[in-house]
Design a protein around this motif. Structure first.
Motif, PDB file in Angstrom:
ATOM      1  N   LYS A  42      42.605  49.043  41.812  1.00 25.90           N
ATOM      2  CA  LYS A  42      43.358  47.807  41.984  1.00 25.90           C
ATOM      3  C   LYS A  42      42.464  46.616  41.706  1.00 25.90           C
ATOM      4  O   LYS A  42      41.286  46.637  42.029  1.00 25.90           O
ATOM      5  CB  LYS A  42      43.880  47.690  43.421  1.00 25.90           C
ATOM      6  N   GLY A  43      43.049  45.574  41.133  1.00 27.06           N
ATOM      7  CA  GLY A  43      42.297  44.344  40.971  1.00 27.06           C
ATOM      8  C   GLY A  43      42.207  43.897  39.539  1.00 27.06           C
ATOM      9  O   GLY A  43      43.216  43.650  38.882  1.00 27.06           O
ATOM     10  N   GLU A  44      40.973  43.848  39.001  1.00 26.96           N
ATOM     11  CA  GLU A  44      40.771  43.319  37.654  1.00 26.96           C
ATOM     12  C   GLU A  44      39.406  43.758  37.138  1.00 26.96           C
ATOM     13  O   GLU A  44      38.453  43.889  37.902  1.00 26.96           O
ATOM     14  CB  GLU A  44      40.855  41.787  37.689  1.00 26.96           C
ATOM     15  N   VAL A  45      39.325  43.983  35.815  1.00 24.88           N
ATOM     16  CA  VAL A  45      38.057  44.315  35.176  1.00 24.88           C
ATOM     17  C   VAL A  45      37.857  43.394  33.974  1.00 24.88           C
ATOM     18  O   VAL A  45      38.704  43.341  33.079  1.00 24.88           O
ATOM     19  CB  VAL A  45      38.008  45.776  34.706  1.00 24.88           C
ATOM     20  N   THR A  46      36.750  42.672  33.963  1.00 22.58           N
ATOM     21  CA  THR A  46      36.397  41.808  32.837  1.00 22.58           C
ATOM     22  C   THR A  46      35.011  42.191  32.349  1.00 22.58           C
ATOM     23  O   THR A  46      34.058  42.215  33.126  1.00 22.58           O
ATOM     24  CB  THR A  46      36.408  40.322  33.248  1.00 22.58           C
ATOM     25  N   VAL A  47      34.896  42.507  31.066  1.00 22.66           N
ATOM     26  CA  VAL A  47      33.622  42.872  30.461  1.00 22.66           C
ATOM     27  C   VAL A  47      33.275  41.831  29.403  1.00 22.66           C
ATOM     28  O   VAL A  47      34.058  41.592  28.480  1.00 22.66           O
ATOM     29  CB  VAL A  47      33.678  44.273  29.829  1.00 22.66           C
ATOM     30  N   THR A  48      32.094  41.227  29.531  1.00 19.74           N
ATOM     31  CA  THR A  48      31.666  40.175  28.614  1.00 19.74           C
ATOM     32  C   THR A  48      30.272  40.497  28.086  1.00 19.74           C
ATOM     33  O   THR A  48      29.382  40.876  28.849  1.00 19.74           O
ATOM     34  CB  THR A  48      31.640  38.812  29.319  1.00 19.74           C
ATOM     35  N   ALA A  49      30.078  40.334  26.773  1.00 17.28           N
ATOM     36  CA  ALA A  49      28.776  40.602  26.161  1.00 17.28           C
ATOM     37  C   ALA A  49      27.838  39.420  26.374  1.00 17.28           C
ATOM     38  O   ALA A  49      28.264  38.267  26.421  1.00 17.28           O
ATOM     39  CB  ALA A  49      28.943  40.877  24.676  1.00 17.28           C
ATOM     40  N   TRP A  50      26.545  39.722  26.500  1.00 10.77           N
ATOM     41  CA  TRP A  50      25.526  38.690  26.534  1.00 10.77           C
ATOM     42  C   TRP A  50      24.255  39.200  25.867  1.00 10.77           C
ATOM     43  O   TRP A  50      24.174  40.375  25.494  1.00 10.77           O
ATOM     44  CB  TRP A  50      25.279  38.171  27.952  1.00 10.77           C
ATOM     45  N   ASP A  51      23.261  38.317  25.719  1.00 10.58           N
ATOM     46  CA  ASP A  51      22.045  38.662  24.977  1.00 10.58           C
ATOM     47  C   ASP A  51      20.918  39.101  25.892  1.00 10.58           C
ATOM     48  O   ASP A  51      19.770  38.693  25.732  1.00 10.58           O
ATOM     49  CB  ASP A  51      21.605  37.464  24.128  1.00 10.58           C
ATOM     50  N   LYS A  52      21.235  39.964  26.833  1.00  7.19           N
ATOM     51  CA  LYS A  52      20.232  40.537  27.723  1.00  7.19           C
ATOM     52  C   LYS A  52      20.402  42.040  27.751  1.00  7.19           C
ATOM     53  O   LYS A  52      21.532  42.535  27.711  1.00  7.19           O
ATOM     54  CB  LYS A  52      20.373  39.994  29.153  1.00  7.19           C
ATOM     55  N   ASN A  53      19.292  42.785  27.813  1.00  9.64           N
ATOM     56  CA  ASN A  53      19.354  44.243  27.951  1.00  9.64           C
ATOM     57  C   ASN A  53      19.483  44.593  29.428  1.00  9.64           C
ATOM     58  O   ASN A  53      18.610  45.230  30.031  1.00  9.64           O
ATOM     59  CB  ASN A  53      18.112  44.886  27.338  1.00  9.64           C
ATOM     60  N   GLN A  54      20.591  44.172  29.961  1.00 13.67           N
ATOM     61  CA  GLN A  54      20.833  44.325  31.398  1.00 13.67           C
ATOM     62  C   GLN A  54      22.330  44.362  31.642  1.00 13.67           C
ATOM     63  O   GLN A  54      23.100  43.678  30.963  1.00 13.67           O
ATOM     64  CB  GLN A  54      20.202  43.143  32.147  1.00 13.67           C
ATOM     65  N   VAL A  55      22.758  45.177  32.596  1.00 12.42           N
ATOM     66  CA  VAL A  55      24.131  45.145  33.059  1.00 12.42           C
ATOM     67  C   VAL A  55      24.159  44.407  34.390  1.00 12.42           C
ATOM     68  O   VAL A  55      23.348  44.666  35.278  1.00 12.42           O
ATOM     69  CB  VAL A  55      24.727  46.575  33.206  1.00 12.42           C
ATOM     70  N   GLN A  56      25.091  43.476  34.497  1.00 15.19           N
ATOM     71  CA  GLN A  56      25.235  42.688  35.726  1.00 15.19           C
ATOM     72  C   GLN A  56      26.687  42.786  36.192  1.00 15.19           C
ATOM     73  O   GLN A  56      27.622  42.654  35.396  1.00 15.19           O
ATOM     74  CB  GLN A  56      24.888  41.223  35.474  1.00 15.19           C
TER      75      GLN A  56
END
Length: 302
Positions: A42-56
């Protein structure tokens, strides 16, 4: 009497505390082409790319869900929202009112591979470039602006909006619309009552199937390619590029058939029409069939 006035206030405060969401703030260093798996009910999932070798991962964890951990290593990370109950299962969680919605905002390197599973959570993906994208949903809307060699999206009652560019795509809904204007090499799109608007090509293989939804196709096939459209009661509108080369067969049992290629004739088995024509050198195959829907095939569609 004071107790009578205070009790509703205390009750409201206790309910608010019971359903309060917990902030999420997690991060992990990963490889730029890692696989990211996300599960939310339930809820929401938003995935956005960025220029870091890291998942936040930021957002809010709904009441009744277990604390989230970033499981895995630098090549593969799992982000999972689990119910806090002992007897939870994937199908029961969506109906478990004890677990409140969880909002996941996930930032990842651009070239990662993403695999998302949700039940009643809308999904939004933006900026990915290079990795495969897979989304499986029940009632949530799926929106993606990506560049990917392969995209797979399935939802029951949600819509699919695929922007950007995909080399291959498998898109399926039951009652939701499908919009995908730029699919390159191969496409498979199916819906029951939703509207399909698909473009791109030239396709080596393209298959479109619907029961009652309208189908609009803008694109052509490669030399030797194949394009197939099947519709029960929905209308079909196809725009083919001027350099198309294919043997065209089209028919409708009780609907109308109009084409810029060849002259339709009355069908042998019904009140509808049928058409056989050769476009260009006829190297590919285009087959269009509708039962009660109208079919229109015209020049001009990239």
């Amino acid at each position: 009497m004071k107790t009578l006035y205070a009790t509703p206030l205390l009750l409201a405060l206790s309910i608010g505390q019971a359903y309060a969401s917990t902030p999420i703030n997690l991060s992990k260093d990963i490889q730029p082409t890692a696989k990211i798996s996300i599960d939310n009910t339930k809820g929401e999932v938003t995935v956005t790319a960025w220029d870091k070798n890291q998942v936040q991962v930021t957002g809010t964890l709904g009441d009744g869900a277990k604390p989230i951990e970033l499981e895995g290593d630098a090549n593969s990370v799992d982000i999972r929202v689990d119910t806090g109950g002992k007897n939870g299962s994937w199908f029961s969680w969506g109906n478990d009112t004890r677990m409140q919605p969880t909002v996941l905002n996930v930032r990842v390197p651009r070239a990662v591979q993403v695999d998302i599973n949700v039940v009643s959570a809308p999904v939004s993906i933006d900026g990915l470039d290079g990795g495969k994208v897979s989304v499986d949903s029940v009632s949530g809307r799926i929106r993606a602006n990506v560049r990917s060699p392969e995209v797979s999206m399935q939802t029951v009652s949600g819509t699919i909006d695929l922007a950007g560019k995909a080399g291959k795509a498998d898109l399926q809904t039951v009652s939701g619309d499908i919009t995908a204007p730029a699919i390159g090499e191969k496409v498979e799109a199916q819906t029951v009552s939703g509207r399909m608007t698909i473009g791109g090509g030239p396709w080596h293989e393209a298959n479109f199937s619907t029961v009652s939804g309208e189908t609009q196709v803008r694109g052509g096939i490669t030399n030797g390619g194949k394009l197939t459209v099947d519709s029960m009661s929905g209308d079909v509108d196809i725009g083919l590029p001027s350099d198309t080369s294919a043997k065209l067969e089209a028919s409708t049992f009780s609907g109308d058939l109009r084409s810029d290629f060849g002259s339709p004739t009355k069908g042998e088995d019904g009140p509808g029409k049928e058409l056989k024509a050769t476009i260009g050198s006829g190297s590919g195959t285009i087959h269009v069939e509708a039962f009660s829907g109208d079919v229109k095939i015209r020049k001009g569609g990239n």
